[in-house]
Write a protein that holds these residues in place. Sequence first.
Motif, PDB file in Angstrom:
ATOM      1  N   ARG A 161      45.286 -95.558 -86.174  1.00  0.00           N
ATOM      2  CA  ARG A 161      45.200 -94.822 -84.907  1.00  0.00           C
ATOM      3  C   ARG A 161      45.569 -95.747 -83.762  1.00  0.00           C
ATOM      4  O   ARG A 161      45.118 -96.882 -83.718  1.00  0.00           O
ATOM      5  CB  ARG A 161      43.804 -94.242 -84.709  1.00  0.00           C
ATOM      6  CG  ARG A 161      43.591 -93.050 -85.611  1.00  0.00           C
ATOM      7  CD  ARG A 161      42.291 -92.334 -85.388  1.00  0.00           C
ATOM      8  NE  ARG A 161      42.209 -91.228 -86.314  1.00  0.00           N
ATOM      9  CZ  ARG A 161      42.426 -89.949 -85.987  1.00  0.00           C
ATOM     10  NH1 ARG A 161      42.699 -89.629 -84.743  1.00  0.00           N
ATOM     11  NH2 ARG A 161      42.358 -89.006 -86.894  1.00  0.00           N
ATOM     12  N   MET A 162      46.416 -95.257 -82.859  1.00  0.00           N
ATOM     13  CA  MET A 162      46.939 -96.093 -81.779  1.00  0.00           C
ATOM     14  C   MET A 162      46.773 -95.405 -80.437  1.00  0.00           C
ATOM     15  O   MET A 162      46.776 -94.173 -80.364  1.00  0.00           O
ATOM     16  CB  MET A 162      48.434 -96.361 -82.000  1.00  0.00           C
ATOM     17  CG  MET A 162      48.719 -97.213 -83.206  1.00  0.00           C
ATOM     18  SD  MET A 162      50.486 -97.507 -83.375  1.00  0.00           S
ATOM     19  CE  MET A 162      50.471 -98.555 -84.825  1.00  0.00           C
ATOM     20  N   ALA A 163      46.674 -96.217 -79.384  1.00  0.00           N
ATOM     21  CA  ALA A 163      46.688 -95.670 -78.029  1.00  0.00           C
ATOM     22  C   ALA A 163      47.971 -96.133 -77.338  1.00  0.00           C
ATOM     23  O   ALA A 163      48.928 -95.384 -77.234  1.00  0.00           O
ATOM     24  CB  ALA A 163      45.447 -96.092 -77.268  1.00  0.00           C
ATOM     25  N   CYS A 164      48.030 -97.417 -76.912  1.00  0.00           N
ATOM     26  CA  CYS A 164      49.201 -97.871 -76.152  1.00  0.00           C
ATOM     27  C   CYS A 164      50.435 -98.044 -77.033  1.00  0.00           C
ATOM     28  O   CYS A 164      51.552 -97.814 -76.588  1.00  0.00           O
ATOM     29  CB  CYS A 164      48.880 -99.169 -75.420  1.00  0.00           C
ATOM     30  SG  CYS A 164      48.748-100.609 -76.508  1.00  0.00           S
ATOM     31  N   GLY A 165      50.251 -98.498 -78.269  1.00  0.00           N
ATOM     32  CA  GLY A 165      51.386 -98.701 -79.169  1.00  0.00           C
ATOM     33  C   GLY A 165      52.179 -99.961 -78.884  1.00  0.00           C
ATOM     34  O   GLY A 165      53.179-100.211 -79.540  1.00  0.00           O
ATOM     35  N   MET A 166      51.748-100.759 -77.913  1.00  0.00           N
ATOM     36  CA  MET A 166      52.538-101.950 -77.579  1.00  0.00           C
ATOM     37  C   MET A 166      51.689-103.203 -77.374  1.00  0.00           C
ATOM     38  O   MET A 166      52.044-104.083 -76.604  1.00  0.00           O
ATOM     39  CB  MET A 166      53.450-101.684 -76.393  1.00  0.00           C
ATOM     40  CG  MET A 166      52.786-101.128 -75.178  1.00  0.00           C
ATOM     41  SD  MET A 166      54.003-100.789 -73.877  1.00  0.00           S
ATOM     42  CE  MET A 166      54.789 -99.311 -74.495  1.00  0.00           C
ATOM     43  N   GLY A 167      50.542-103.253 -78.045  1.00  0.00           N
ATOM     44  CA  GLY A 167      49.824-104.519 -78.135  1.00  0.00           C
ATOM     45  C   GLY A 167      48.801-104.797 -77.057  1.00  0.00           C
ATOM     46  O   GLY A 167      48.238-105.894 -77.022  1.00  0.00           O
ATOM     47  N   VAL A 168      48.512-103.845 -76.183  1.00  0.00           N
ATOM     48  CA  VAL A 168      47.658-104.128 -75.035  1.00  0.00           C
ATOM     49  C   VAL A 168      46.202-103.693 -75.247  1.00  0.00           C
ATOM     50  O   VAL A 168      45.268-104.431 -74.934  1.00  0.00           O
ATOM     51  CB  VAL A 168      48.228-103.440 -73.769  1.00  0.00           C
ATOM     52  CG1 VAL A 168      47.323-103.687 -72.569  1.00  0.00           C
ATOM     53  CG2 VAL A 168      49.636-103.937 -73.496  1.00  0.00           C
ATOM     54  N   CYS A 169      45.981-102.514 -75.818  1.00  0.00           N
ATOM     55  CA  CYS A 169      44.627-101.923 -75.807  1.00  0.00           C
ATOM     56  C   CYS A 169      43.749-102.400 -76.966  1.00  0.00           C
ATOM     57  O   CYS A 169      42.538-102.213 -76.939  1.00  0.00           O
ATOM     58  CB  CYS A 169      44.724-100.405 -75.824  1.00  0.00           C
ATOM     59  SG  CYS A 169      45.279 -99.729 -77.414  1.00  0.00           S
ATOM     60  N   LEU A 170      44.331-102.957 -77.999  1.00  0.00           N
ATOM     61  CA  LEU A 170      43.631-103.475 -79.186  1.00  0.00           C
ATOM     62  C   LEU A 170      42.965-102.380 -80.028  1.00  0.00           C
ATOM     63  O   LEU A 170      42.150-102.678 -80.890  1.00  0.00           O
ATOM     64  CB  LEU A 170      42.587-104.537 -78.798  1.00  0.00           C
ATOM     65  CG  LEU A 170      43.108-105.735 -77.999  1.00  0.00           C
ATOM     66  CD1 LEU A 170      41.987-106.757 -77.788  1.00  0.00           C
ATOM     67  CD2 LEU A 170      44.291-106.399 -78.694  1.00  0.00           C
ATOM     68  N   SER A 171      43.305-101.114 -79.803  1.00  0.00           N
ATOM     69  CA  SER A 171      42.663-100.049 -80.580  1.00  0.00           C
ATOM     70  C   SER A 171      43.151-100.018 -82.025  1.00  0.00           C
ATOM     71  O   SER A 171      42.522 -99.391 -82.872  1.00  0.00           O
ATOM     72  CB  SER A 171      42.905 -98.688 -79.924  1.00  0.00           C
ATOM     73  OG  SER A 171      44.273 -98.370 -79.978  1.00  0.00           O
ATOM     74  N   CYS A 172      44.253-100.689 -82.326  1.00  0.00           N
ATOM     75  CA  CYS A 172      44.818-100.601 -83.673  1.00  0.00           C
ATOM     76  C   CYS A 172      44.557-101.852 -84.501  1.00  0.00           C
ATOM     77  O   CYS A 172      45.165-102.026 -85.561  1.00  0.00           O
ATOM     78  CB  CYS A 172      46.318-100.358 -83.582  1.00  0.00           C
ATOM     79  SG  CYS A 172      47.183-101.753 -82.852  1.00  0.00           S
ATOM     80  N   VAL A 173      43.666-102.727 -84.026  1.00  0.00           N
ATOM     81  CA  VAL A 173      43.400-103.983 -84.740  1.00  0.00           C
ATOM     82  C   VAL A 173      42.742-103.698 -86.089  1.00  0.00           C
ATOM     83  O   VAL A 173      41.869-102.832 -86.192  1.00  0.00           O
ATOM     84  CB  VAL A 173      42.483-104.892 -83.887  1.00  0.00           C
ATOM     85  CG1 VAL A 173      41.910-106.034 -84.719  1.00  0.00           C
ATOM     86  CG2 VAL A 173      43.261-105.436 -82.698  1.00  0.00           C
ATOM     87  N   GLN A 224      44.696-108.441 -86.739  1.00  0.00           N
ATOM     88  CA  GLN A 224      46.076-108.227 -86.298  1.00  0.00           C
ATOM     89  C   GLN A 224      46.218-106.836 -85.697  1.00  0.00           C
ATOM     90  O   GLN A 224      45.576-105.877 -86.152  1.00  0.00           O
ATOM     91  CB  GLN A 224      47.032-108.319 -87.496  1.00  0.00           C
ATOM     92  CG  GLN A 224      46.931-109.601 -88.284  1.00  0.00           C
ATOM     93  CD  GLN A 224      47.894-110.650 -87.797  1.00  0.00           C
ATOM     94  OE1 GLN A 224      49.060-110.610 -88.099  1.00  0.00           O
ATOM     95  NE2 GLN A 224      47.396-111.583 -87.008  1.00  0.00           N
ATOM     96  N   ARG A 225      47.102-106.715 -84.705  1.00  0.00           N
ATOM     97  CA  ARG A 225      47.390-105.408 -84.120  1.00  0.00           C
ATOM     98  C   ARG A 225      48.477-104.736 -84.963  1.00  0.00           C
ATOM     99  O   ARG A 225      49.568-105.301 -85.113  1.00  0.00           O
ATOM    100  CB  ARG A 225      47.877-105.569 -82.682  1.00  0.00           C
ATOM    101  CG  ARG A 225      46.855-106.202 -81.745  1.00  0.00           C
ATOM    102  CD  ARG A 225      47.501-106.712 -80.482  1.00  0.00           C
ATOM    103  NE  ARG A 225      48.459-107.781 -80.776  1.00  0.00           N
ATOM    104  CZ  ARG A 225      49.162-108.428 -79.861  1.00  0.00           C
ATOM    105  NH1 ARG A 225      49.024-108.124 -78.588  1.00  0.00           N
ATOM    106  NH2 ARG A 225      50.011-109.372 -80.208  1.00  0.00           N
ATOM    107  N   VAL A 226      48.171-103.565 -85.475  1.00  0.00           N
ATOM    108  CA  VAL A 226      49.152-102.885 -86.331  1.00  0.00           C
ATOM    109  C   VAL A 226      50.404-102.536 -85.530  1.00  0.00           C
ATOM    110  O   VAL A 226      51.519-102.599 -86.040  1.00  0.00           O
ATOM    111  CB  VAL A 226      48.523-101.627 -86.979  1.00  0.00           C
ATOM    112  CG1 VAL A 226      49.571-100.801 -87.713  1.00  0.00           C
ATOM    113  CG2 VAL A 226      47.420-102.042 -87.956  1.00  0.00           C
ATOM    114  N   CYS A 227      50.242-102.210 -84.246  1.00  0.00           N
ATOM    115  CA  CYS A 227      51.408-101.796 -83.452  1.00  0.00           C
ATOM    116  C   CYS A 227      52.321-102.962 -83.108  1.00  0.00           C
ATOM    117  O   CYS A 227      53.494-102.752 -82.814  1.00  0.00           O
ATOM    118  CB  CYS A 227      50.961-101.107 -82.165  1.00  0.00           C
ATOM    119  SG  CYS A 227      50.229-102.219 -80.948  1.00  0.00           S
ATOM    120  N   ARG A 228      51.793-104.173 -83.116  1.00  0.00           N
ATOM    121  CA  ARG A 228      52.564-105.298 -82.568  1.00  0.00           C
ATOM    122  C   ARG A 228      52.942-106.304 -83.663  1.00  0.00           C
ATOM    123  O   ARG A 228      54.102-106.634 -83.826  1.00  0.00           O
ATOM    124  CB  ARG A 228      51.722-105.974 -81.476  1.00  0.00           C
ATOM    125  CG  ARG A 228      52.482-106.960 -80.650  1.00  0.00           C
ATOM    126  CD  ARG A 228      53.260-106.286 -79.551  1.00  0.00           C
ATOM    127  NE  ARG A 228      53.801-107.307 -78.666  1.00  0.00           N
ATOM    128  CZ  ARG A 228      55.062-107.351 -78.289  1.00  0.00           C
ATOM    129  NH1 ARG A 228      55.895-106.443 -78.699  1.00  0.00           N
ATOM    130  NH2 ARG A 228      55.482-108.298 -77.482  1.00  0.00           N
TER     131      ARG A 228
END
Length: 287
Positions: free
Chosen positions: A243-255, A267-271
Amino acid sequence: MNCTVVDDLPATCATAAPARVASHRCRVTAHRAVNARYRYLRLQAEADLAGSTRPGQFYQLRCPQTSALQPFLLRPMSVYGTGPDAGTVEFLYAVAGTGTQALATLAEGQSMEIVGPLGRGFTLDAQARRVLLVARGVGLATMAPLVRQAAQAGVAIDVLLSARSPADAMADELLRGAPAAVHAVFDSDGSSAVDRVEPLLAELLTAGCDAVYTCGSERLALLLRRLLQPHPQVRAEVALEQRMACGMGVCLSCVRPFERKGHVALQRVCREGPVFPLREMLGGWHG
Ligand SMILES: Cc1cc2nc3c(=O)[nH]c(=O)nc-3n(C[C@H](O)[C@H](O)[C@H](O)COP(=O)(O)OP(=O)(O)OC[C@H]3O[C@@H](n4cnc5c(N)ncnc54)[C@H](O)[C@@H]3O)c2cc1C
Ligand code: FES
């Protein structure tokens, strides 16, 4: 001018991807149902998306607002294909909730915004002669550009395709004319069960391949990880959904945690992803 640079993020850690990310206003040039669950979407941008997008990368899609559906966040979607025009990008998606239901209402000729390309894609070594792809469900959308890249490089391709039923398998949508040996397994006849898939995968690995790529099933990814233990020379990569919010490494929701050199690394899945070394993947993490 419909291309706005929104992010040329500096590397925040040693493995951060140096991708140049932009917002693209696109025209819908094709949008249709593939079957009861999946839809195909083709967009046309002014920028050279085909030249800048790698297999395994994704875009964030701004789904339209309707009277009944108001998706707020952008939705991450793997690139299903690019070209032949430089500005053409394709997606294959399952209608799931608010965002994808709203997306499904877009008509040809309408426009929408996408942000990307995002994340790190797959690695296909120049020396690779045979690769094994293991895909489940909509994971095949993520794999399709890799199939194309491998086929263009003259690499032999084995595919293990897992689906609920033959109607959901979509081998033609995955291969798009590329030559491959396809082994399809289904929930409907029990052939997708781990104990049935394990000997098949073990045989394919023993027959020899240079790389293994997987997407769409944690169960299959962890099985592959285990079966790869006697094959340390084989490159192994997994494309993850989180699950992602920003998709570009800023919000850390995808760690999510990974195992790296005996330690747990976040690790951030989006970045840093969505493609990761399969041998570093930890199971049982659903964000
Ligand atoms: C890198 C990446 C690539 C993806 N590629 C594809 C693809 O090619 N085709 C496809 O059909 N789907 C893909 N997905 C899953 C897709 O993003 C979700 O199905 C979609 O966001 C669901 O949104 P929704 O509003 O319809 O559903 P809802 O359940 O209403 O979504 C609510 C929120 O949860 C998020 N969310 C829900 N499910 C997922 C999920 N599985 N992964 C990430 N976020 C989720 C949504 O983005 C939204 O913010 C991908 C996900 C990621 C992370
Ligand atoms: S989605 Fe924001 S950091 Fe990954």
